[in-house]
Structures are given as structure tokens and as C-alpha cells.
Design a protein around this motif. Structure first.
Motif, mmCIF file in Angstrom:
data_model
loop_
_atom_site.group_PDB
_atom_site.id
_atom_site.type_symbol
_atom_site.label_atom_id
_atom_site.label_comp_id
_atom_site.label_asym_id
_atom_site.label_seq_id
_atom_site.Cartn_x
_atom_site.Cartn_y
_atom_site.Cartn_z
ATOM 1 N N LEU A 133 0.798 -1.220 0.000
ATOM 2 C CA LEU A 133 0.000 0.000 0.000
ATOM 3 C C LEU A 133 0.834 1.275 0.000
ATOM 4 O O LEU A 133 0.452 2.268 -0.605
ATOM 5 N N VAL A 144 -8.142 2.008 1.542
ATOM 6 C CA VAL A 144 -7.624 1.512 0.266
ATOM 7 C C VAL A 144 -8.130 0.105 -0.044
ATOM 8 O O VAL A 144 -7.391 -0.748 -0.522
ATOM 9 N N ASN A 162 -5.601 -6.127 1.889
ATOM 10 C CA ASN A 162 -5.105 -6.255 0.518
ATOM 11 C C ASN A 162 -4.214 -7.468 0.278
ATOM 12 O O ASN A 162 -3.396 -7.489 -0.646
ATOM 13 N N LEU A 196 -5.535 -1.633 -6.628
ATOM 14 C CA LEU A 196 -5.776 -0.566 -5.666
ATOM 15 C C LEU A 196 -6.113 0.716 -6.400
ATOM 16 O O LEU A 196 -5.604 0.972 -7.489
ATOM 17 N N LYS A 234 -6.806 6.646 -3.603
ATOM 18 C CA LYS A 234 -6.947 6.189 -2.229
ATOM 19 C C LYS A 234 -5.612 5.743 -1.649
ATOM 20 O O LYS A 234 -5.390 5.844 -0.432
ATOM 21 N N SER A 235 -4.695 5.257 -2.465
ATOM 22 C CA SER A 235 -3.364 4.910 -1.985
ATOM 23 C C SER A 235 -2.654 6.149 -1.469
ATOM 24 O O SER A 235 -1.965 6.117 -0.445
ATOM 25 N N PHE A 262 -4.102 6.911 1.861
ATOM 26 C CA PHE A 262 -3.593 5.965 2.855
ATOM 27 C C PHE A 262 -2.231 6.400 3.364
ATOM 28 O O PHE A 262 -1.964 6.395 4.569
#
Length: 219
Positions: free
Chosen positions: A12, A39, A80, A93, A97-98, A101
Motif C-alpha cells: 500500500l 484503500v 489487501n 488498488l 486512495k493509496s 492511505f
């Protein structure tokens, strides 16, 4: 507090060092879930083979499969594990959103040391530098050879130095590193091409967690 971290890649965050370890290590179980939930992955309807591999990878039984796999986002905790297990790279992913995160991770880390910056020592082990997080129940060949151990009172500086030292190595060809093998190239993007591992270091400096500037002293 002494923060001891094994430096490696991360599904991530791209890169896992002192900052990432501090964020996850000083968070409650619910805090860890809150960080990861942002994520949650999505499944490509075109690429999915309905092979059921992701079902076994999910610790929360959040995935079902008929003609394709489906994720129950009420159950998904955003670990994940399914992303790394999918043989066809059909589980992905969300890049935006990564980024969120990574920023959340840094803020969690800063919250843990905000009032004790001068009472925290960081030790980073640059050995057996695996492509993914140690929390996974499997290992893989290191992406570069062992480098050594770093120590600092600044989490941003030690992570930047770790990142630079790893990138200056020659990448191991028969590893998860698919590109960027030459010295100076970003080894973590060579594994996680859609994630910028440097982002967490940049953001940590931006919020005054520390500085990227460092001087290496060999002992």
C-alpha cells in the motif's frame, strides 16, 4: 521509545521503514483497520478468472466468486492480501486512495511521537530487503543485497537515507523487482509501479515530523 524497523517494500505504501512501522506499531487494532480501510481493493471484471485464489487469501471471508470475484466491503478490512495473491493481477488498488492511505499513515505516526520527538530513537535494518510487508505469511527473494543498520533520532532522515541506500544498489534480477535494476533507479517503484514510496517521506517532512536532510556517519 526505541523504534526498530525492518525496511522492505509495501503493498500500500510502496516502502516500509520507520514511519510506516511507527504508524502501525503504535496504533490499536481498530486504528490499523481504520488506516487500511481507505484503500480497499477493486476487481477487474475483464481480468478476473474466477479461480478462487482470493477467497483463500481473505482473512475476513469478504470475497465470494461466481462468474467473477466480488468483495463485500462491509467485511473487507483493507488488508489487501488478495492483491498480492491474484495470479492475473485482476485485483487492484485505487491510486487516489493509496495517496490518502500514505498521508493517513504518516499522520498516525506523527501522532505517536508528537510530544516525545527528543525521546525516540529509530533503528532501521537494511537486511533481507523483501518486496512486501513482513505481515504477509510468506517471504520472497530480497530485491537488493544486504546493506547494514542505520540509527537516528529523526524518522524522516533515517527513512530517506534507507530509501537512497537501497536505490543506489544493483537490483537482484530474479526477484519481484521487474524493472529499475540499475543503481540510482527507484527499486520500490520497480516492484510497486503505481505507488510512490517517497511520498510518505515528503509528506512527513511537510508536516514537520522531521527532515529529509541527513549525514551518514559510518561506525
Amino acid at each position: 521509545m526505541i523504534v526498530i524497523s525492518h525496511v522492505k517494500g509495501h503493498t500500500l505504501a510502496g516502502f516500509g521503514g520507520a514511519i510506516k512501522n511507527l504508524a502501525m506499531g503504535c496504533a490499536s487494532r481498530q486504528g490499523k483497520i481504520d488506516q487500511h480501510k481507505i484503500v480497499a481493493p477493486f476487481i477487474s471484471k475483464i481480468a478476473c478468472l474466477a479461480c478462487n485464489v482470493c477467497i483463500d487469501a481473505c482473512p475476513e471471508n469478504a470475497i465470494t466468486v461466481d462468474s467473477i470475484a466480488h468483495i463485500d466491503y462491509e467485511k473487507c478490512i483493507g488488508c489487501n492480501d488478495c492483491v498480492g495473491e491474484c495470479p492475473k493481477n485482476a485485483i487492484k488498488l485505487n491510486k487516489i486512495k493509496s495517496d490518502e492511505f500514505i498521508e493517513g499513515l504518516v499522520e498516525y505516526a506523527y501522532g505517536a511521537i508528537e510530544n516525545k520527538k527528543d525521546k525516540t530513537l529509530y533503528i532501521n535494518f537494511l537486511t533481507n530487503i523483501a518486496p512486501d510487508c513482513d505481515c504477509n505469511p510468506f517471504s520472497d527473494r530480497p530485491i537488493v543485497n544486504d546493506i547494514g543498520i542505520l540509527a537516528s533520532y529523526d524518522p524522516v532522515a533515517i527513512d530517506q537515507a534507507s530509501y537512497d541506500l537501497i536505490n543506489n544498489q544493483i537490483g537482484i534480477i530474479d526477484s519481484a523487482l521487474t524493472k529499475n535494476h540499475a543503481p540510482g533507479e527507484d527499486k520500490f517503484k520497480g516492484v510497486w509501479r503505481n505507488i510512490d514510496g517517497q511520498q510518505q517521506i515528503e509528506y512527513a517532512q511537510k508536516i514537520n515530523m522531521g527532515t529529509k536532510d541527513y549525514k551518514l556517519i559510518k561506525i
